[in-house]
Design a protein around this motif. Structure first.
Motif, PDB file in Angstrom:
ATOM      1  N   LYS A  52       9.714  -4.562   1.196  1.00 31.42           N
ATOM      2  CA  LYS A  52       9.540  -3.091   1.141  1.00 31.42           C
ATOM      3  C   LYS A  52       7.944  -2.912   1.002  1.00 31.42           C
ATOM      4  N   VAL A  53       7.330  -2.045   1.997  1.00 29.01           N
ATOM      5  CA  VAL A  53       5.930  -1.800   2.211  1.00 29.01           C
ATOM      6  C   VAL A  53       5.570  -0.279   2.169  1.00 29.01           C
ATOM      7  N   ASP A  54       5.058  -0.036   1.077  1.00 28.22           N
ATOM      8  CA  ASP A  54       4.469   1.236   0.814  1.00 28.22           C
ATOM      9  C   ASP A  54       3.486   1.787   1.650  1.00 28.22           C
ATOM     10  N   VAL A  55       3.902   2.534   2.280  1.00 29.53           N
ATOM     11  CA  VAL A  55       2.788   2.972   3.562  1.00 29.53           C
ATOM     12  C   VAL A  55       1.744   3.687   3.038  1.00 29.53           C
ATOM     13  N   ASP A  56       1.396   4.264   1.779  1.00 30.52           N
ATOM     14  CA  ASP A  56       0.278   4.696   1.107  1.00 30.52           C
ATOM     15  C   ASP A  56      -0.606   3.458   0.727  1.00 30.52           C
ATOM     16  N   LYS A  57      -0.095   2.328   0.401  1.00 30.73           N
ATOM     17  CA  LYS A  57      -0.780   1.418  -0.140  1.00 30.73           C
ATOM     18  C   LYS A  57      -1.086   0.359   1.199  1.00 30.73           C
ATOM     19  N   ASN A  58      -0.559   0.353   2.113  1.00 29.62           N
ATOM     20  CA  ASN A  58      -0.596  -0.531   3.415  1.00 29.62           C
ATOM     21  C   ASN A  58      -0.571   0.132   4.533  1.00 29.62           C
ATOM     22  N   GLN A  59      -1.498   1.154   4.575  1.00 28.95           N
ATOM     23  CA  GLN A  59      -1.746   2.011   5.881  1.00 28.95           C
ATOM     24  C   GLN A  59      -1.906   1.173   7.147  1.00 28.95           C
ATOM     25  N   LEU A  60      -2.786   0.013   6.995  1.00 31.73           N
ATOM     26  CA  LEU A  60      -2.938  -0.574   8.399  1.00 31.73           C
ATOM     27  C   LEU A  60      -1.784  -1.235   8.825  1.00 31.73           C
ATOM     28  N   ALA A  61      -0.765  -1.815   7.982  1.00 26.45           N
ATOM     29  CA  ALA A  61       0.359  -2.354   8.384  1.00 26.45           C
ATOM     30  C   ALA A  61       1.374  -1.198   8.896  1.00 26.45           C
ATOM     31  N   ALA A  62       1.373  -0.118   8.397  1.00 27.89           N
ATOM     32  CA  ALA A  62       2.315   1.121   9.007  1.00 27.89           C
ATOM     33  C   ALA A  62       1.467   1.598  10.313  1.00 27.89           C
ATOM     34  N   SER A  63       0.318   1.292  10.432  1.00 27.84           N
ATOM     35  CA  SER A  63      -0.395   2.003  11.659  1.00 27.84           C
ATOM     36  C   SER A  63      -0.005   0.876  12.843  1.00 27.84           C
ATOM     37  N   ASN A  64      -0.092  -0.185  12.295  1.00 34.16           N
ATOM     38  CA  ASN A  64       0.067  -1.252  13.607  1.00 34.16           C
ATOM     39  C   ASN A  64       1.256  -1.240  14.031  1.00 34.16           C
ATOM     40  N   PHE A  65       2.229  -0.724  13.337  1.00 31.81           N
ATOM     41  CA  PHE A  65       3.616  -0.829  13.999  1.00 31.81           C
ATOM     42  C   PHE A  65       4.113   0.701  14.247  1.00 31.81           C
ATOM     43  N   GLN A  66       3.108   1.602  14.359  1.00 28.88           N
ATOM     44  CA  GLN A  66       3.302   3.015  14.551  1.00 28.88           C
ATOM     45  C   GLN A  66       4.247   3.694  13.696  1.00 28.88           C
TER      46      GLN A  66
END
Length: 106
Positions: A52-66
């Motif tokens: 699980k990846v929290d998009v608020d804590k890992n914005q770069l990962a979320a952004s990298n995968f749109q």
């Protein structure tokens, strides 16, 4: 590059398939996914790693995968996206997606 990002990239780049649940703590549908992911994990065993990846804590990962909405589920293997879908996905559908994609890769 942060250690956390490198760790994420290492996880999704391995031979082992990884199902990533991009979620947010404030998201109702994301909370509905937790028991579904647990059920899926029981059914597929060690065929796939589920993280699980929290998009608020890992914005770069979320952004990298749109990742535009949560929950977004992405199945990776060797750094490649095998499948992705946004929204709540039932356990039986996740199991089918995992099994179908594992057959393609082998």
């Amino acid at each position: 590059m942060s250690t956390q990002q490198k760790t994420f990239n290492e996880l999704i780049s391995g031979d082992e398939p990884v199902l990533v649940d991009f979620f947010a703590t404030w998201c109702g549908p994301c909370q509905m996914m937790q028991p579904i992911l647990m059920d899926t994990a029981k059914q597929v065993g060690d065929k796939v790693k589920i993280i699980k990846v929290d998009v608020d804590k890992n914005q770069l990962a979320a952004s990298n995968f749109q990742v535009r909405g949560v929950p977004t589920l992405i199945l990776f293997q060797r750094g490649k996206v095998l499948w992705r879908q946004s929204g709540v996905v039932p356990a039986h559908q996740l199991v089918n997606v995992i099994n179908e994609n594992l057959l393609k890769v082998v």
